[in-house]
Design a protein around this motif. Structure first.
Motif, PDB file in Angstrom:
ATOM      1  N   ASP A  34      42.229  31.230  41.520  1.00  0.00           N
ATOM      2  CA  ASP A  34      41.618  32.482  41.427  1.00  0.00           C
ATOM      3  C   ASP A  34      41.488  33.388  42.771  1.00  0.00           C
ATOM      4  O   ASP A  34      40.477  32.854  43.422  1.00  0.00           O
ATOM      5  CB  ASP A  34      40.429  32.246  40.704  1.00  0.00           C
ATOM      6  N   PRO A  35      42.155  34.134  43.102  1.00  0.00           N
ATOM      7  CA  PRO A  35      42.184  34.807  44.414  1.00  0.00           C
ATOM      8  C   PRO A  35      40.831  35.651  44.475  1.00  0.00           C
ATOM      9  O   PRO A  35      40.411  35.627  45.671  1.00  0.00           O
ATOM     10  CB  PRO A  35      43.302  36.075  44.396  1.00  0.00           C
ATOM     11  N   ASN A 218      44.839  47.129  49.893  1.00  0.00           N
ATOM     12  CA  ASN A 218      43.835  47.431  48.715  1.00  0.00           C
ATOM     13  C   ASN A 218      43.662  46.019  47.907  1.00  0.00           C
ATOM     14  O   ASN A 218      44.401  45.356  47.204  1.00  0.00           O
ATOM     15  CB  ASN A 218      44.635  48.416  47.568  1.00  0.00           C
ATOM     16  N   PRO A 219      42.233  45.653  48.052  1.00  0.00           N
ATOM     17  CA  PRO A 219      41.792  44.503  47.447  1.00  0.00           C
ATOM     18  C   PRO A 219      41.459  44.858  45.933  1.00  0.00           C
ATOM     19  O   PRO A 219      41.065  43.698  45.225  1.00  0.00           O
ATOM     20  CB  PRO A 219      40.776  43.878  48.292  1.00  0.00           C
ATOM     21  N   GLY A 302      45.138  42.983  45.697  1.00  0.00           N
ATOM     22  CA  GLY A 302      44.271  42.296  44.582  1.00  0.00           C
ATOM     23  C   GLY A 302      43.752  42.937  43.444  1.00  0.00           C
ATOM     24  O   GLY A 302      43.548  44.203  43.550  1.00  0.00           O
ATOM     25  N   SER A 303      43.290  41.946  42.526  1.00  0.00           N
ATOM     26  CA  SER A 303      42.277  42.623  41.457  1.00  0.00           C
ATOM     27  C   SER A 303      42.757  43.799  40.506  1.00  0.00           C
ATOM     28  O   SER A 303      44.063  43.740  40.259  1.00  0.00           O
ATOM     29  CB  SER A 303      41.159  42.886  41.773  1.00  0.00           C
ATOM     30  N   ILE A 304      42.126  44.976  40.376  1.00  0.00           N
ATOM     31  CA  ILE A 304      42.904  45.975  39.889  1.00  0.00           C
ATOM     32  C   ILE A 304      43.852  46.767  40.641  1.00  0.00           C
ATOM     33  O   ILE A 304      44.589  47.426  40.073  1.00  0.00           O
ATOM     34  CB  ILE A 304      41.826  46.900  39.359  1.00  0.00           C
ATOM     35  N   ALA A 305      44.166  46.640  41.894  1.00  0.00           N
ATOM     36  CA  ALA A 305      45.123  47.124  42.482  1.00  0.00           C
ATOM     37  C   ALA A 305      46.425  46.264  42.289  1.00  0.00           C
ATOM     38  O   ALA A 305      47.548  46.748  42.087  1.00  0.00           O
ATOM     39  CB  ALA A 305      44.912  46.965  44.186  1.00  0.00           C
ATOM     40  N   ALA A 306      46.307  44.791  41.972  1.00  0.00           N
ATOM     41  CA  ALA A 306      47.479  44.187  41.611  1.00  0.00           C
ATOM     42  C   ALA A 306      47.889  44.666  40.152  1.00  0.00           C
ATOM     43  O   ALA A 306      49.339  44.480  39.941  1.00  0.00           O
ATOM     44  CB  ALA A 306      46.820  42.649  41.478  1.00  0.00           C
ATOM     45  N   HIS A 327      49.016  34.177  44.216  1.00  0.00           N
ATOM     46  CA  HIS A 327      49.131  33.672  42.807  1.00  0.00           C
ATOM     47  C   HIS A 327      47.963  33.850  41.889  1.00  0.00           C
ATOM     48  O   HIS A 327      46.695  33.890  42.494  1.00  0.00           O
ATOM     49  CB  HIS A 327      49.130  31.886  43.216  1.00  0.00           C
ATOM     50  N   ASN A 328      48.297  34.189  40.885  1.00  0.00           N
ATOM     51  CA  ASN A 328      47.190  34.566  39.806  1.00  0.00           C
ATOM     52  C   ASN A 328      46.524  35.917  39.994  1.00  0.00           C
ATOM     53  O   ASN A 328      45.465  36.105  39.781  1.00  0.00           O
ATOM     54  CB  ASN A 328      46.259  33.368  39.435  1.00  0.00           C
ATOM     55  N   ALA A 329      47.351  36.732  40.967  1.00  0.00           N
ATOM     56  CA  ALA A 329      46.374  38.208  41.254  1.00  0.00           C
ATOM     57  C   ALA A 329      46.077  38.963  39.944  1.00  0.00           C
ATOM     58  O   ALA A 329      45.371  39.700  40.098  1.00  0.00           O
ATOM     59  CB  ALA A 329      47.370  38.967  42.016  1.00  0.00           C
ATOM     60  N   LEU A 330      46.793  38.633  39.029  1.00  0.00           N
ATOM     61  CA  LEU A 330      46.558  39.140  37.497  1.00  0.00           C
ATOM     62  C   LEU A 330      45.788  38.626  36.464  1.00  0.00           C
ATOM     63  O   LEU A 330      45.133  39.289  35.598  1.00  0.00           O
ATOM     64  CB  LEU A 330      47.922  39.733  36.899  1.00  0.00           C
ATOM     65  N   LYS A 331      45.339  37.257  36.892  1.00  0.00           N
ATOM     66  CA  LYS A 331      44.680  36.440  35.858  1.00  0.00           C
ATOM     67  C   LYS A 331      43.506  36.631  35.361  1.00  0.00           C
ATOM     68  O   LYS A 331      42.872  36.260  34.414  1.00  0.00           O
ATOM     69  CB  LYS A 331      45.234  35.155  36.003  1.00  0.00           C
TER      70      LYS A 331
END
Length: 400
Positions: A34-35, A218-219, A302-306, A327-331
């Motif tokens: 989990d990033p 963008n995180p 990351g997160s919503i930017a991903a 890895h799992n940037a969307l999860k």
């Protein structure tokens, strides 16, 4: 491993930084899953030295840092944007106060972009000093700069201000290409949506139809007004976002989801469709047609930017260029404040509450660029943005 580190240092217990050093492979494994999740040093002022809130406030105001951002590429640290003319973009940082850059990197995560405060704080809280001696390499020659830096909060504010979208909209005339940086999303994205659409319409009026959107820094942030934002780029009446979401039931989660019960604590529970967005309608009046979008991405996207860049790619609205996302940037998403691991000064930066089954091209947890452009340290030593330069070469070639 802790005992081995104690023996190597000749100690019977470890300081916070040394404990992080030992536990780093395990922390990295959690971060890989989990990033959002990080275990980081947590600074505390000694209450016997700073007994009152006013004392502590004045102490924090005295904290200073070198006034530049850092680009980390593998084992190389480079000056990125600088507020201090003594430092130039592309300077290689060899050491800070006699400590090699490679040693600092043992105590921090492998973020592509960071501030010196992150390095210094992670390495035995060395941010708490008033002067810094920085050994550099510039143009192949060694150079040492001593600096008092700037007050920590002032430096961070001014560096963040310099990266804002307003200050980073420009045209590359030789490539007939527009450029817009989007370094973060906000609790209210209305102003950002207006800025982006106005800039894109302005480029189109100039006859520019290729636009680079830069989300490498963008995180994430907040998905407010994402239906309006994505309506600028996607010419579809409805955008499908995900197939479902789940929440781990906890006392904290029960404050946000009132359908959860005590009996479900510890379980992963499917969210009712009323609790999340499966798809959303676009606004055709927002769409700007006839444009070609190139989106620069990387491990810090990351997160919503991903999610933003993934939705563009999944719907064929843009080509992604740069490096893979984490890895799992969307999860995972919907983060909560983490806890502290007292008596050591380590704590969780945040803990994800929700798992998201986002629609994407791959099922292995990765979002990959359509155009791979790796970051190569040697290409940044001259002070250029090497990834952007290589993408602009591709844009020129596509226009011929």
């Amino acid at each position: 491993e802790i005992n081995a580190r104690c023996d190597a240092l000749g100690k019977d217990s470890l300081l916070t930084a040394d404990l992080f050093w030992v536990m780093r492979p395990y922390f990295d494994r959690l971060h890989h899953e989990d990033p959002h999740y990080r275990i980081v040093p947590v600074g505390m002022l000694d209450s016997t030295v700073y007994p009152t809130p006013g004392d502590r406030k004045r102490a924090y105001r005295r904290i200073r840092m070198p006034a530049f951002n850092i680009l980390q590429i593998n084992d190389t640290l480079l000056v990125d944007r600088s507020l201090d003319p003594a430092f130039r973009r592309g300077d290689r940082i060899a050491a800070i106060d006699g400590i090699p850059a490679a040693e600092y990197l043992r105590y921090v995560y492998d973020d592509r972009h960071m501030e010196p405060s992150t390095l210094l704080f992670g390495h035995h809280f060395e941010l708490f000093r008033q002067r810094f001696r920085i050994d550099l390499e510039r143009g192949g020659e060694p150079l040492t700069v001593e600096t008092e830096g700037l007050p920590y909060r002032d430096a961070l504010f001014r560096l963040c201000k310099a990266e804002e979208t307003d200050a980073n909209i420009r045209t590359y005339a030789d490539a007939r290409c527009g450029y817009i940086a989007i370094p973060q999303f906000f609790p209210d994205n209305s102003r950002l949506v207006r800025i982006l659409r106005r800039a894109i319409v302005g480029f189109k009026r100039q006859g520019i139809t290729d636009i680079v959107l830069d989300l490498r820094r963008n995180p994430g942030g907040n998905g407010h007004a994402f239906d309006e934002l994505l309506s600028i780029f996607i010419d579809k009446p409805t955008v499908e976002y995900c197939t479902g979401q789940q929440v781990r039931a906890s006392k904290e989660a029960m404050r946000y989801y009132d359908f959860l019960t005590e009996e479900q604590l510890g379980q992963v529970v499917a969210l009712p469709e009323s609790e999340y967005v499966r798809s959303f309608a676009t606004d055709p009046n927002m769409y700007v047609g006839g444009m070609r979008y190139w989106v620069l991405v990387g491990r810090d996207t990351g997160s919503i930017a991903a999610s933003f860049v993934n939705i563009l790619q999944y719907n064929g609205a843009a080509l992604l260029a740069g490096e893979p996302l984490r890895h799992n940037a969307l999860k995972y998403g919907e983060v909560l404040d983490g806890g502290w691991f007292l008596p050591v000064l380590l704590g969780e930066s945040c803990v994800s509450m929700v798992r998201i089954d986002e629609l994407t091209r791959r099922d292995d947890g990765y979002v990959l660029p359509d155009i791979p452009i790796p970051a190569v340290a040697a290409e940044y030593l001259a002070g250029d943005d090497a990834q952007l330069d290589r993408l602009l070469e591709i844009v020129r070639a596509r226009q011929r």
